[in-house]
Design a protein around this motif. Sequence first.
Motif, mmCIF file in Angstrom:
data_model
loop_
_atom_site.group_PDB
_atom_site.id
_atom_site.type_symbol
_atom_site.label_atom_id
_atom_site.label_comp_id
_atom_site.label_asym_id
_atom_site.label_seq_id
_atom_site.Cartn_x
_atom_site.Cartn_y
_atom_site.Cartn_z
ATOM 1 N N TYR A 239 43.524 5.775 49.725
ATOM 2 C CA TYR A 239 42.344 6.413 50.312
ATOM 3 C C TYR A 239 41.264 5.349 50.500
ATOM 4 C CZ TYR A 239 44.737 10.687 48.924
ATOM 5 O OH TYR A 239 45.678 11.691 48.767
ATOM 6 N N LEU A 240 40.984 5.024 51.776
ATOM 7 C CA LEU A 240 39.958 4.044 52.093
ATOM 8 C C LEU A 240 38.602 4.726 52.232
ATOM 9 C CD1 LEU A 240 41.963 1.971 54.748
ATOM 10 C CD2 LEU A 240 41.701 1.487 52.300
ATOM 11 N N ASN A 241 37.549 3.922 52.251
ATOM 12 C CA ASN A 241 36.175 4.428 52.372
ATOM 13 C C ASN A 241 35.886 5.500 51.317
ATOM 14 O OD1 ASN A 241 35.414 2.923 54.826
ATOM 15 N ND2 ASN A 241 36.999 4.193 55.793
ATOM 16 N N THR A 242 36.462 5.308 50.136
ATOM 17 C CA THR A 242 36.291 6.287 49.053
ATOM 18 C C THR A 242 35.939 5.566 47.763
ATOM 19 O OG1 THR A 242 38.001 7.683 50.076
ATOM 20 C CG2 THR A 242 37.358 8.192 47.803
ATOM 21 N N ARG A 243 34.699 5.749 47.320
ATOM 22 C CA ARG A 243 34.247 5.115 46.085
ATOM 23 C C ARG A 243 34.512 6.067 44.912
ATOM 24 N NH1 ARG A 243 31.163 0.825 45.303
ATOM 25 N NH2 ARG A 243 30.579 0.797 47.528
ATOM 26 N N VAL A 244 35.207 5.590 43.916
ATOM 27 C CA VAL A 244 35.557 6.413 42.766
ATOM 28 C C VAL A 244 34.333 6.599 41.866
ATOM 29 C CG1 VAL A 244 37.001 6.574 40.701
ATOM 30 C CG2 VAL A 244 37.954 5.658 42.828
ATOM 31 N N THR A 245 34.115 7.837 41.438
ATOM 32 C CA THR A 245 33.032 8.148 40.499
ATOM 33 C C THR A 245 33.610 8.647 39.186
ATOM 34 O OG1 THR A 245 32.855 10.448 41.216
ATOM 35 C CG2 THR A 245 31.541 8.806 42.434
ATOM 36 N N LYS A 246 32.772 8.703 38.202
ATOM 37 C CA LYS A 246 33.199 9.222 36.904
ATOM 38 C C LYS A 246 33.681 10.663 37.044
ATOM 39 C CE LYS A 246 31.499 10.202 32.223
ATOM 40 N NZ LYS A 246 30.357 10.065 31.271
ATOM 41 N N GLU A 247 32.981 11.449 37.839
ATOM 42 C CA GLU A 247 33.332 12.848 38.008
ATOM 43 C C GLU A 247 34.714 12.992 38.654
ATOM 44 O OE1 GLU A 247 29.413 12.287 37.046
ATOM 45 O OE2 GLU A 247 30.378 11.515 38.883
ATOM 46 N N MET A 248 34.992 12.150 39.641
ATOM 47 C CA MET A 248 36.312 12.184 40.291
ATOM 48 C C MET A 248 37.430 11.955 39.286
ATOM 49 S SD MET A 248 35.832 10.030 43.831
ATOM 50 C CE MET A 248 37.602 9.842 44.002
ATOM 51 N N VAL A 249 37.213 10.978 38.419
ATOM 52 C CA VAL A 249 38.250 10.637 37.432
ATOM 53 C C VAL A 249 38.453 11.781 36.455
ATOM 54 C CG1 VAL A 249 38.862 9.084 35.541
ATOM 55 C CG2 VAL A 249 37.825 8.167 37.631
ATOM 56 N N LEU A 250 37.354 12.323 35.929
ATOM 57 C CA LEU A 250 37.459 13.366 34.902
ATOM 58 C C LEU A 250 38.022 14.663 35.468
ATOM 59 C CD1 LEU A 250 34.147 12.754 32.902
ATOM 60 C CD2 LEU A 250 36.453 11.902 32.425
ATOM 61 N N GLU A 251 37.814 14.887 36.756
ATOM 62 C CA GLU A 251 38.348 16.109 37.374
ATOM 63 C C GLU A 251 39.789 15.952 37.852
ATOM 64 O OE1 GLU A 251 35.624 17.060 40.477
ATOM 65 O OE2 GLU A 251 33.940 17.467 39.080
ATOM 66 N N SER A 252 40.269 14.719 37.857
ATOM 67 C CA SER A 252 41.647 14.490 38.311
ATOM 68 C C SER A 252 42.615 14.841 37.187
ATOM 69 C CB SER A 252 41.831 13.032 38.727
ATOM 70 O OG SER A 252 41.849 12.194 37.586
ATOM 71 N N ASP A 253 43.885 14.885 37.544
ATOM 72 C CA ASP A 253 44.913 15.161 36.537
ATOM 73 C C ASP A 253 45.701 13.893 36.198
ATOM 74 O OD1 ASP A 253 46.155 14.832 38.941
ATOM 75 O OD2 ASP A 253 47.528 16.544 38.727
ATOM 76 N N CYS A 254 45.016 12.757 36.287
ATOM 77 C CA CYS A 254 45.711 11.484 36.061
ATOM 78 C C CYS A 254 45.980 11.268 34.565
ATOM 79 C CB CYS A 254 44.904 10.321 36.624
ATOM 80 S SG CYS A 254 43.272 10.130 35.908
ATOM 81 N N ASP A 255 47.033 10.483 34.304
ATOM 82 C CA ASP A 255 47.390 10.135 32.921
ATOM 83 C C ASP A 255 46.788 8.814 32.491
ATOM 84 O OD1 ASP A 255 49.409 12.319 32.408
ATOM 85 O OD2 ASP A 255 50.337 11.368 34.161
ATOM 86 N N GLU B 84 31.301 3.526 32.307
ATOM 87 C CA GLU B 84 31.028 4.962 32.384
ATOM 88 C C GLU B 84 32.192 5.775 31.811
ATOM 89 O OE1 GLU B 84 30.153 6.023 36.384
ATOM 90 O OE2 GLU B 84 28.411 4.688 36.551
ATOM 91 N N LEU B 85 33.396 5.244 31.919
ATOM 92 C CA LEU B 85 34.597 5.972 31.481
ATOM 93 C C LEU B 85 35.083 5.544 30.099
ATOM 94 C CD1 LEU B 85 36.611 5.726 34.825
ATOM 95 C CD2 LEU B 85 35.454 7.772 33.954
ATOM 96 N N GLU B 86 34.471 4.521 29.544
ATOM 97 C CA GLU B 86 35.004 3.838 28.369
ATOM 98 C C GLU B 86 35.313 4.778 27.205
ATOM 99 O OE1 GLU B 86 34.005 -0.306 25.961
ATOM 100 O OE2 GLU B 86 32.522 0.589 27.311
ATOM 101 N N PHE B 87 34.497 5.787 27.005
ATOM 102 C CA PHE B 87 34.674 6.674 25.851
ATOM 103 C C PHE B 87 35.199 8.057 26.231
ATOM 104 C CE2 PHE B 87 31.342 3.563 24.829
ATOM 105 C CZ PHE B 87 31.962 2.929 23.767
ATOM 106 N N ASP B 88 35.679 8.164 27.480
ATOM 107 C CA ASP B 88 36.212 9.454 27.937
ATOM 108 C C ASP B 88 37.687 9.404 28.322
ATOM 109 O OD1 ASP B 88 33.794 11.261 28.008
ATOM 110 O OD2 ASP B 88 33.058 9.602 29.247
ATOM 111 N N VAL B 89 38.192 8.226 28.611
ATOM 112 C CA VAL B 89 39.587 8.077 29.072
ATOM 113 C C VAL B 89 40.345 7.196 28.092
ATOM 114 C CG1 VAL B 89 41.086 7.270 30.927
ATOM 115 C CG2 VAL B 89 38.890 8.345 31.487
ATOM 116 N N ALA B 90 41.438 7.734 27.557
ATOM 117 C CA ALA B 90 42.212 6.979 26.559
ATOM 118 C C ALA B 90 42.952 5.809 27.199
ATOM 119 C CB ALA B 90 43.205 7.910 25.858
ATOM 120 N N ASP B 91 43.762 6.083 28.222
ATOM 121 C CA ASP B 91 44.528 5.031 28.906
ATOM 122 C C ASP B 91 43.672 4.464 30.038
ATOM 123 O OD1 ASP B 91 46.816 4.608 27.528
ATOM 124 O OD2 ASP B 91 48.123 5.763 28.850
ATOM 125 N N LEU B 92 42.786 3.527 29.688
ATOM 126 C CA LEU B 92 41.825 2.957 30.629
ATOM 127 C C LEU B 92 41.963 1.436 30.608
ATOM 128 C CD1 LEU B 92 39.314 3.362 32.517
ATOM 129 C CD2 LEU B 92 37.911 3.139 30.431
#
Length: 663
Positions: A472-488, A629-637
């Motif tokens: 996905y081009l022209n798409t800046r990732v935000t903290k909210e995007m990551v937390l709302e995703s179902d990524c591992d 921003e994600l350091e303390f919210d995502v385990a596999d980072l």
Amino acid sequence: MKYQTLFTPIQIGKLTLKNRFAMAPMGPLGLGDSEGGWNQRGIDYYTRRAQGGTGLIITGVTFSDCEVETQSMPNCPNSTYNPVHFVRTSREMTERVHAYGAKIFLQMSGGFGRVTIPTNLGEFPPVAPSPIPHRWLDKTCRELTRDEIHKIIESFGKGAFNAKRAGFDGVEIHAVHEGYLIDQFAIAFFNHRTDEYGGSLENRLRFAKEIREEIAKTCGWDFPVAVRFSPKSMLKDWRKGALPNEEFEEKGRDLEEGLQTAKLLEAYGYDALDVDVGCYDAWWWNHPPMYMEKGPYRKYAKLVKEIVKVPVFMAGRMDTPEMAESCVKDGTCDVISLGRPLLADPDYVKKLRTNHVCEIRPCISCQEGCMGRIQTYSMINCAVNPQAARERVTAYEPVARKKRVLIAGGGVAGCEAARVLAERGHEPVLYEASERLGGNLLPGGAPAFKEDDLQLVKWYENELERLRVPVYLNTRVTKEMVLESDCDAVIVATGSRPKMFSLGDDEKVYCAEQVLMNQKDPGDRVVVVGGGLVGCEMALDLAQKGKKVTILEALPKIMAVNGPICSANKEMLEELLPFHGVNIICNAKVTGFKDGAVSYETAGKAEKLDTDSVILSVGYRSADELYHELEFDVADLYLLGDAGKVSNIMYAIWDAFEVANHI
């Protein structure tokens, strides 16, 4: 078939090669063991290139002499140090290579002489044909005795015999090329002897002649023996090499004598001539950086080919298939030698044969992973291929459970991570804030001589499409995007930003990227602040476009903090800048820019320089905000590339491979 000429057989003596590709010899640093044999890395490394379709594997340099010019072990293999062990480990390698229909030659060296690299090889004072200056050290070399010459020659016969027992199909003699010891004997500038090994050309070539005869004694004349050969030295003086298109007086082997030498080597019984150009004092010829044109040896190889009947090999940035095919068709050479391109992609030949050219991972001629690491760490690797010479330890890890991995950033680190994850069977999804993948490779590849950087970007684009990685081009990732995703897992590879500071009148102060990407016109007179690799390459590019360029560098010399840069790259760039009129001022602290003039201090004096623009090339800052921003919210980072630490292409790719291969 598009490149059919390159896949016709050819004879080397009585040996048949299945195609016109050879793996050019490259120093096997890190591939030998303490007993002079091959370690598992070396066996895997050469076997992998045979598996990729290469017709002839030529090993990196090995030794047979154990007395005159001793080497620290483990360094390069030695065919006489422990013959039983050498034969045993070599036999394992040659049998595996032969399983793929490839042939394999052992490259054997007579020694380094005045060009010993201090970090690699070690008895001092070094030897030479005569008492002459060392290439790197402020030392005078010791003259070899006749008995020592004879011992080296005798060791060639024993070593070649062991190679034949071990299953090698032939040997290549290293070298009447690049200014190594045998070449030092062959060149009058280095050889001042008055015995039978000095004086006339025939006497200076006696060393090479007697080596061929000694191998025939132990192995027979039917055992193929090639020789690495430079018909021209490009030597201006001690430690001074000539640039392409530079007018100069040749102090080494000139072309007239080079062609005489070619005829004599053929007459001595050598079965093939492996042609390059240059010497250690003009190292950029033998190891051409990106500043050298593609195929720089073509006109020299063609002249040799026209006067000899034995096959002619040629290497030197020959990774363009169209150029390779035309050289075989028009009689420039018989065999194309690929060195660094086979580091970058061991399947080069197979992909070319099946017309999958777009899948060939390009060599970018940076020499950071190969020659730079050989010089600095005594190991051969590849910047763009982390698996080169580490095939077993970097094999793709099997996936126990498929994971969805979000990658923020489509620079080289993000692309490599996505590629490796997809190869292994995970489901990466990549987001890039700009309109195109590539990150800093895009401005970095803007100069004409950096075209292969852009080819690497295209390769990543093609690979991610082939592996069906969602991008996905022209798409800046935000903290909210990551937390709302179902990524591992999440990989942050958001790159870096150029460092900028105010000089007063900032309307005409640009960063390097703005000029390289043609977003800003720097005018005809340009001052580049910062003499690192980026600043120097940009200055060269602007000078080649007709600009009047000055580099202002705060340190005592340019490119002082970059590394490890191969000496060939660094020294050529240092010579090219003044050759193209770039003015370099070191120990210069810039203090301002006003009314079209840059102010700076040097040696305690205030100076001014009129200019149309100022380009800041003073480094980059990591863009690591998303990670924190994600350091303390995502385990596999994971934090990769410049976002983690501003470095070079090699470490961005290597770190991305390491992390992505173990998620």
